[in-house]
Design an enzyme around this catalytic site. Structure first.
Site, PDB file in Angstrom:
ATOM      1  N   GLU A  11      -8.185  -3.881   2.568  1.00  0.00           N
ATOM      2  CA  GLU A  11      -8.160  -2.446   2.860  1.00  0.00           C
ATOM      3  C   GLU A  11      -9.591  -1.938   3.051  1.00  0.00           C
ATOM      4  OE1 GLU A  11      -7.732   0.892   3.900  1.00  0.00           O
ATOM      5  OE2 GLU A  11      -5.725   0.291   3.235  1.00  0.00           O
ATOM      6  N   VAL A  45     -12.203  -6.043   8.266  1.00  0.00           N
ATOM      7  CA  VAL A  45     -12.046  -7.308   8.979  1.00  0.00           C
ATOM      8  C   VAL A  45     -12.955  -7.297  10.198  1.00  0.00           C
ATOM      9  CG1 VAL A  45     -10.438  -8.763  10.263  1.00  0.00           C
ATOM     10  CG2 VAL A  45      -9.675  -7.595   8.195  1.00  0.00           C
ATOM     11  N   GLY A  79      -2.038   1.015  11.737  1.00  0.00           N
ATOM     12  CA  GLY A  79      -1.589   2.209  12.448  1.00  0.00           C
ATOM     13  C   GLY A  79      -1.025   1.894  13.822  1.00  0.00           C
ATOM     14  N   MET A 125       4.191   9.208  11.279  1.00  0.00           N
ATOM     15  CA  MET A 125       4.965   8.337  12.170  1.00  0.00           C
ATOM     16  C   MET A 125       6.062   7.621  11.392  1.00  0.00           C
ATOM     17  SD  MET A 125       1.985   6.796  14.610  1.00  0.00           S
ATOM     18  CE  MET A 125       0.885   7.864  15.527  1.00  0.00           C
ATOM     19  N   LEU A 126       7.076   8.380  11.014  1.00  0.00           N
ATOM     20  CA  LEU A 126       8.195   7.858  10.246  1.00  0.00           C
ATOM     21  C   LEU A 126       9.491   8.147  10.996  1.00  0.00           C
ATOM     22  CD1 LEU A 126       7.083   9.206   6.752  1.00  0.00           C
ATOM     23  CD2 LEU A 126       6.767   6.889   7.633  1.00  0.00           C
ATOM     24  N   ALA A 127      10.466   7.260  10.866  1.00  0.00           N
ATOM     25  CA  ALA A 127      11.715   7.408  11.614  1.00  0.00           C
ATOM     26  C   ALA A 127      12.431   8.704  11.273  1.00  0.00           C
ATOM     27  CB  ALA A 127      12.631   6.216  11.334  1.00  0.00           C
ATOM     28  N   HIS A 128      12.508   9.034   9.974  1.00  0.00           N
ATOM     29  CA  HIS A 128      13.234  10.245   9.601  1.00  0.00           C
ATOM     30  C   HIS A 128      12.506  11.510  10.039  1.00  0.00           C
ATOM     31  CE1 HIS A 128      10.801   9.051   6.055  1.00  0.00           C
ATOM     32  NE2 HIS A 128      10.602  10.344   5.880  1.00  0.00           N
ATOM     33  N   HIS A 251      24.948   9.313 -17.189  1.00  0.00           N
ATOM     34  CA  HIS A 251      24.193   8.376 -18.017  1.00  0.00           C
ATOM     35  C   HIS A 251      24.936   7.045 -18.107  1.00  0.00           C
ATOM     36  CE1 HIS A 251      21.604   6.944 -21.249  1.00  0.00           C
ATOM     37  NE2 HIS A 251      22.710   6.543 -21.879  1.00  0.00           N
TER      38      HIS A 251
END
Length: 276
Positions: A11, A45, A79, A125-128, A251
């Site tokens: 990262e 990288v 990304g 950038m998400l499907a939902h 519960h």
């Protein structure tokens, strides 16, 4: 890692999942490292070499030192960029925001009557999210004015354990000014988590101490991506934290963790030891 593969994460930023709440980042990183995942942060990288079925990744850390990491496969998750091949935006007169198509909250572009949704407009950038954007765009096309509210969009990360979040992180809530109050419940004190042996994780609720308005919620643990939907519903209905604590939960269920976090926010937690 759960399939028996050695995993190394590289990262470039100071931590993994920098858009998530700091407690989520710390908690998930600790769990992943206990699972045997090797994590390198502040490292970029600079090259990849494939030879004889093996991959060598050349990296540089924040001090300029070079490192080599070996493996069989490399998964690049840096990304996405919009796919606009075949669309002449300049000719159409459609404005852009960097590489993405610029839209207003109704999903309409700079050209009246032309709408855009999903990855081509950037943002989450998400499907939902794209599905909600599509519904809003169609509503506006049909003459039913509506706007997208991105503050109530849940984030779901399917790690082991899962992460679910919505709204502001604690850092964001503090930066906006004004007081906040945090309620937290740890999975080890959940009967269902104990029964299933899934005791890693917690539920964290951030809210306005005066009004009880839910500003954000962050969940690390089993069923987190399902539980965050309860908070999304509460925020959409403009419910307050006291409403979450008042709801009776079956519960033993993981849903009780959300109620317990709300009770902790109110200062009357039921199941905890010490700071719980």
């Amino acid at each position: 890692r759960f399939l028996g593969t050695k995993v190394t994460i590289v990262e470039m930023l100071p931590d993994i999942l920098m858009t998530e709440d700091i407690d989520i980042r710390k908690g998930l990183r600790s769990i992943l490292e206990k699972q045997g995942v090797e994590i390198h942060v502040q490292m970029k990288v600079i090259g990849v070499q494939v030879k004889d079925g093996k991959v060598t990744v050349f990296c540089e850390d924040h001090e300029g030192k070079e490192h080599q990491l070996g493996g069989n496969q490399v998964l690049v998750a840096a990304g996405r960029s919009p796919c606009l091949e075949g669309i002449d935006l300049d000719r159409l007169g459609i404005a852009t925001d960097g590489p993405f198509i610029k839209v207003n909250p109704r999903m309409e572009t700079s050209v009246p009557g032309i709408y855009a949704i999903g990855d081509v407009i950037g943002g989450k950038m998400l499907a939902h999210v794209a599905m909600e954007e599509a519904e809003v765009a169609v509503d506006n096309i049909l003459g039913r004015p509506r706007e997208v509210d991105y503050t109530r969009m849940p984030n779901c990360i399917f790690t082991f354990p899962e992460v679910g979040s919505i709204g502001m992180t604690e850092e964001e809530a503090r930066q906006r000014g004004g007081e906040i109050k945090v309620g937290k419940f740890s999975y080890p004190f959940s009967g269902r988590a104990q029964a299933e042996g899934s005791t890693d994780g917690f539920v964290k609720i951030i809210a306005d101490p005066q009004t009880g308005e839910i500003l954000g919620a962050h969940i690390l643990g089993e069923r987190a991506t399902d539980l965050i939907g309860e908070v999304a519903l509460a925020m959409t209905a403009e419910a307050v934290v006291e409403d979450l604590s008042a709801a009776v939960k079956g519960h033993p269920t993981f849903s009780e963790c959300l109620k317990e976090a709300a009770l902790a926010w109110e200062g009357r937690p039921l199941h905890f030891l010490g700071g719980g």
